[in-house]
Design a protein around this motif. Sequence first.
Motif, PDB file in Angstrom:
ATOM      1  N   THR A 184       0.899  -1.494  -0.016  1.00  0.00           N
ATOM      2  CA  THR A 184      -0.044  -0.082  -0.187  1.00  0.00           C
ATOM      3  C   THR A 184       0.944   1.208  -0.086  1.00  0.00           C
ATOM      4  N   GLY A 185       1.972   1.145   0.189  1.00  0.00           N
ATOM      5  CA  GLY A 185       3.049   2.395   0.205  1.00  0.00           C
ATOM      6  C   GLY A 185       4.299   1.948   0.115  1.00  0.00           C
ATOM      7  N   GLN A 186       5.353   2.422   1.324  1.00  0.00           N
ATOM      8  CA  GLN A 186       6.633   2.045   1.274  1.00  0.00           C
ATOM      9  C   GLN A 186       6.879   0.399   1.063  1.00  0.00           C
ATOM     10  N   GLU A 187       7.973  -0.071   0.534  1.00  0.00           N
ATOM     11  CA  GLU A 187       8.391  -1.306   0.463  1.00  0.00           C
ATOM     12  C   GLU A 187       8.539  -1.786   1.903  1.00  0.00           C
ATOM     13  N   GLN A 188       7.959  -2.931   2.092  1.00  0.00           N
ATOM     14  CA  GLN A 188       7.722  -3.649   3.364  1.00  0.00           C
ATOM     15  C   GLN A 188       9.079  -4.541   3.754  1.00  0.00           C
ATOM     16  N   SER A 189       9.672  -4.482   4.893  1.00  0.00           N
ATOM     17  CA  SER A 189      10.857  -5.526   5.110  1.00  0.00           C
ATOM     18  C   SER A 189      10.117  -6.947   5.219  1.00  0.00           C
ATOM     19  N   ALA A 190      10.986  -7.733   4.530  1.00  0.00           N
ATOM     20  CA  ALA A 190      10.488  -9.344   4.637  1.00  0.00           C
ATOM     21  C   ALA A 190      10.699  -9.705   6.082  1.00  0.00           C
ATOM     22  N   ALA A 191      11.226  -9.093   7.250  1.00  0.00           N
ATOM     23  CA  ALA A 191      11.229  -9.529   8.417  1.00  0.00           C
ATOM     24  C   ALA A 191      10.028  -9.071   9.280  1.00  0.00           C
ATOM     25  N   ALA A 192       9.308  -8.034   8.810  1.00  0.00           N
ATOM     26  CA  ALA A 192       8.151  -7.472   9.614  1.00  0.00           C
ATOM     27  C   ALA A 192       6.909  -8.461   9.451  1.00  0.00           C
ATOM     28  N   PRO A 193       6.134  -8.399  10.243  1.00  0.00           N
ATOM     29  CA  PRO A 193       4.775  -9.281  10.122  1.00  0.00           C
ATOM     30  C   PRO A 193       3.936  -8.604   9.131  1.00  0.00           C
ATOM     31  N   ALA A 194       3.220  -9.452   8.612  1.00  0.00           N
ATOM     32  CA  ALA A 194       2.030  -9.132   7.595  1.00  0.00           C
ATOM     33  C   ALA A 194       1.261  -8.164   8.341  1.00  0.00           C
ATOM     34  N   SER A 195       0.512  -7.509   7.402  1.00  0.00           N
ATOM     35  CA  SER A 195      -0.784  -6.542   7.770  1.00  0.00           C
ATOM     36  C   SER A 195      -1.842  -6.847   6.953  1.00  0.00           C
ATOM     37  N   VAL A 196      -2.852  -6.505   7.733  1.00  0.00           N
ATOM     38  CA  VAL A 196      -4.400  -6.843   6.964  1.00  0.00           C
ATOM     39  C   VAL A 196      -5.161  -5.683   7.164  1.00  0.00           C
ATOM     40  N   SER A 197      -6.007  -5.490   6.111  1.00  0.00           N
ATOM     41  CA  SER A 197      -7.301  -4.195   6.160  1.00  0.00           C
ATOM     42  C   SER A 197      -8.333  -5.126   5.583  1.00  0.00           C
ATOM     43  N   THR A 198      -9.454  -4.201   5.737  1.00  0.00           N
ATOM     44  CA  THR A 198     -10.635  -4.844   4.839  1.00  0.00           C
ATOM     45  C   THR A 198     -11.627  -3.657   4.718  1.00  0.00           C
ATOM     46  N   HIS A 199     -12.676  -3.830   4.079  1.00  0.00           N
ATOM     47  CA  HIS A 199     -13.965  -2.978   4.043  1.00  0.00           C
ATOM     48  C   HIS A 199     -14.928  -3.650   3.265  1.00  0.00           C
ATOM     49  N   ILE A 200     -16.271  -3.242   3.634  1.00  0.00           N
ATOM     50  CA  ILE A 200     -17.519  -3.931   3.141  1.00  0.00           C
ATOM     51  C   ILE A 200     -18.288  -2.871   2.385  1.00  0.00           C
ATOM     52  N   LEU A 201     -18.519  -3.632   1.277  1.00  0.00           N
ATOM     53  CA  LEU A 201     -19.424  -2.874   0.218  1.00  0.00           C
ATOM     54  C   LEU A 201     -20.859  -3.635   0.203  1.00  0.00           C
TER      55      LEU A 201
END
Length: 315
Positions: A184-201
């Motif tokens: 979603t933006g800056q390149e993330q480090s492979a060592a960092a945990p994953a992140s999650v987002s959602t929305h409902i339509l």
Amino acid sequence: MARLNAAPDDEALAALREVCASTAWAHALLARRPYATADDLLAAGDSATGELDGADLDEAMAGHPPIGRPRPGDPASAREQRGMADASDALRAEMLDLNLAYQERFGHVFLICATGASAEDMRDALRTRLGHPPEREREIARAELGRINRIRLARLATIVTDGTGHEPEEEEAVQEPEPLTEATGQEQSAAAPASVSTHILDTSLGRPAAGVPVTLAALGEGPGARWTALGGARTDGDGRCKELPALPAGTVRVRLDFETDPYLTAKNADGDDGSDDGGAPFFPEVTVAFRVRPGRHYHVPLLLNPFGYSVYRGS
């Protein structure tokens, strides 16, 4: 105009198919040559668009890429969709979700005459049209197709072609918007945990579903790993869940639990949703589990209606 009138049938047909992908439409205009004026050509185009039957209209619409995704090597769609060039990543992601919801509801691409329209204009139109009955929306799509055809025909009547029905080479150098990336933006480090987002339509209304509780759980690696509830949040007025907890290091699976019962119960309180149980939601909850990898972001939207739902990995 003279060149279109004098061109061999195959060259003229190729040029007309660049305007509209419908074979029937192109042959109708081909058969009416020669054209004395550009107005005569535009009138013939309007008539042919109005006469397209169901299959021919589907063929014409299938020739248009989704808004925000002009096809490589297609200068017309890239030129017409220039309003998306400066759109934010968030707006691009929303357009992707809305386009998918529209195609799921109506079975064809969202068609709009995008020339001169801003990204926000197109987004707002898409939101509104998601709520239309299919019959009405199909006629609106036909009208938008007619507007697009007129603009392209007017251009065809004046541009210099290279004899193949294509526009000059410099037109094909139009830059396309950058595609959405997984992050979603800056390149993330492979060592960092994953992140999650959602929305409902809510696809039955064509607008976001607000106030829906969403809880998040994580599963680590190893044979003895157990699901751990991390907490949750409610969707906001845009249907987005911005306060989901962070995932712990080592997470390999994620579960999202959508408590849809309160939202659908309130929506169906008048009992006119077609159910035989007083409007009680058919799907009181939705649970989605998926794999994740460290350092990556996963946007997993929910497209919801009273009698069905779908989920997918978004951007």
